[in-house]
Enzyme design. Structure first.
Site, PDB file in Angstrom:
ATOM      1  CB  SER A 228      41.980  45.253  44.359  1.00 44.29           C
ATOM      2  OG  SER A 228      41.841  44.015  43.716  1.00 44.29           O
TER       3      SER A 228
ATOM      4  CG  ASP B 157      34.275  45.632  42.013  1.00 47.03           C
ATOM      5  OD1 ASP B 157      34.476  44.646  41.267  1.00 47.03           O
ATOM      6  OD2 ASP B 157      35.020  45.934  42.964  1.00 47.03           O
TER       7      ASP B 157
ATOM      8  CG  HIS C 117      38.036  45.355  40.715  1.00 48.61           C
ATOM      9  ND1 HIS C 117      37.672  45.335  42.044  1.00 48.61           N
ATOM     10  CD2 HIS C 117      39.370  45.062  40.686  1.00 48.61           C
ATOM     11  CE1 HIS C 117      38.726  45.019  42.785  1.00 48.61           C
ATOM     12  NE2 HIS C 117      39.767  44.859  41.990  1.00 48.61           N
TER      13      HIS C 117
END
Length: 381
Positions: free
Chosen positions: A151, A321, A354
């Site tokens: 991320s 995601d 995610h």
């Protein structure tokens, strides 16, 4: 596999001013650091793990005084784990502006004797990378075997490979993106607005009022958490289930109390987050996310932006995601391949959205294990 065990953080103090992207500088600052494993004599087996929004330097292991506080990537880092601390020296650094011990809005401004609060400078991913480079210097590490992150951590890893190409052998970018989409910036803006409109925010100087803008933080976390999960994952976990005592009728209350299980879950996540996180830090980190766009200096041309990179890359994305969709990773892969960089790309079919990058998915971990075996062989060659 067992955790790495008891670990202890250390605080590094830096006196040399750190120039910031906004044109100012930070005169003196602290960075919280944790290390795992042993640095070899050649200092060639070091791996830097960069953290995401609400994480910290506490990547793996537990603290002696709080054994329930397990590192945020404990399933990835440790003896016999994909990033094996029997083979690598792993470093976690808490970024500037955070609320876990590194200098940030909660820290005392030496010029006033009061917390920085809203006066703490807006920092960027590039500022964090420059600060992390100074940590590497303190350890005598001139080149990392790998820089890794998921991320926002993946953005830092990518920035490392672009800003310090000679210091990164492998760059591992997981569930990330070379820049935020307009939709992602919009999510961040709504979350920040919730904090800024909280009456307890007091223009960012709530410390002096002995309050926290918890209502705004709760809403910000709820918004964020929705984007971290996939629709299928939420459907499987909660569906349209109602919160009911055993034996109660499956009927609506016709009011605005929590009725659905998903509502209860989001409020729980929001309450937990508001208890430990700092609102000013949330504003700073989400703005750093917004600003990250290494192609901006190249008229938006990502291929031109990565032209001077030299690292080998592992890019991994997850099919569900939608916060940082696989298409964003493929965009980065294409730009790197345009320069004939060595790139391994994996698009992993995982249902968890995610947040899959934090979970113990066998295919994902097998990929990481195999890639780190390759790096270990290079280190030992």
């Amino acid at each position: 596999m067992e955790s790495i065990g008891i670990v202890a953080p250390q605080k590094m103090h830096f006196t040399e001013p750190l120039p910031l992207q906004n044109g100012s500088s930070l005169a003196g600052y602290d960075l919280m650091v944790e290390t795992y494993g042993t640095l070899n004599a050649a200092r060639s087996n070091a791996v830097l793990v960069c953290h995401a929004l609400n994480a910290s330097h506490h990547v793996a292991g537990v603290y002696a005084d709080n054994p329930r506080d397990i590192g945020w990537w404990d399933n990835m880092v440790g003896p016999g784990k994909p990033l094996d601390t029997d083979k690598f020296f792993v470093i976690g650094v808490n970024n500037l502006g955070s609320c876990f011990g590194s200098t940030g809005p909660m820290s005392i401004d030496p010029s006033t004797g009061n917390p920085y609060g809203a006066t703490f400078p807006v920092v960027t991913v590039e500022d964090w990378v420059n600060a992390q480079a100074r940590v590497a210097d303190q350890f005598g590490i001139t080149r990392f075997a790998a820089v890794m992150g998921g991320s926002l951590g993946g953005m830092q890893a990518l920035a490392w490979s672009m800003m310090y190409p000679e210091r990164v052998a492998h760059c591992i970018v997981v569930a990330s993106t070379p820049k935020l989409s307009a939709q992602n910036i919009a999510f961040n803006e709504v979350a920040r607005s919730a904090i800024l409109s909280d009456p307890d925010f007091h223009g960012g100087n709530y410390y002096a009022h002995n309050v926290k803008p918890k209502r705004g933080l709760r809403v910000a976390r709820m918004i964020g958490h929705i984007t971290y999960l996939s629709d299928d994952d939420m459907a499987e976990k909660f569906g349209r289930s109602l919160r009911r005592a055993e034996g109660a009728l499956d009927a609506y209350n016709f009011n605005f109390d929590v009725e659905f299980e998903v509502e209860s879950y989001l409020r729980y996540q929001g309450d937990k987050f508001a208890d430990y996180f700092d609102a000013n830090t949330y504003l700073l980190i989400t703005r750093a996310l917004d600003y990250f766009d290494p192609a901006k200096a190249f008229a938006g041309d990502l291929t031109a932006a990565v032209a001077h990179t030299t690292a080998k890359y592992l890019i991994a994305s997850f099919t569900t995601d939608w916060r940082f969709a696989p298409a964003r990773s493929r965009e980065l892969v294409k730009a790197l391949l345009d320069h004939k960089r060595t790139v391994t790309y994996a698009e992993i079919d995982a249902p968890h959205g995610h947040d899959a990058f934090l979970l113990d998915d066998a295919r994902y971990h097998n990929l990481m294990r195999a890639y780190y075996e390759r790096i270990a062989n290079e280190v030992n060659a």
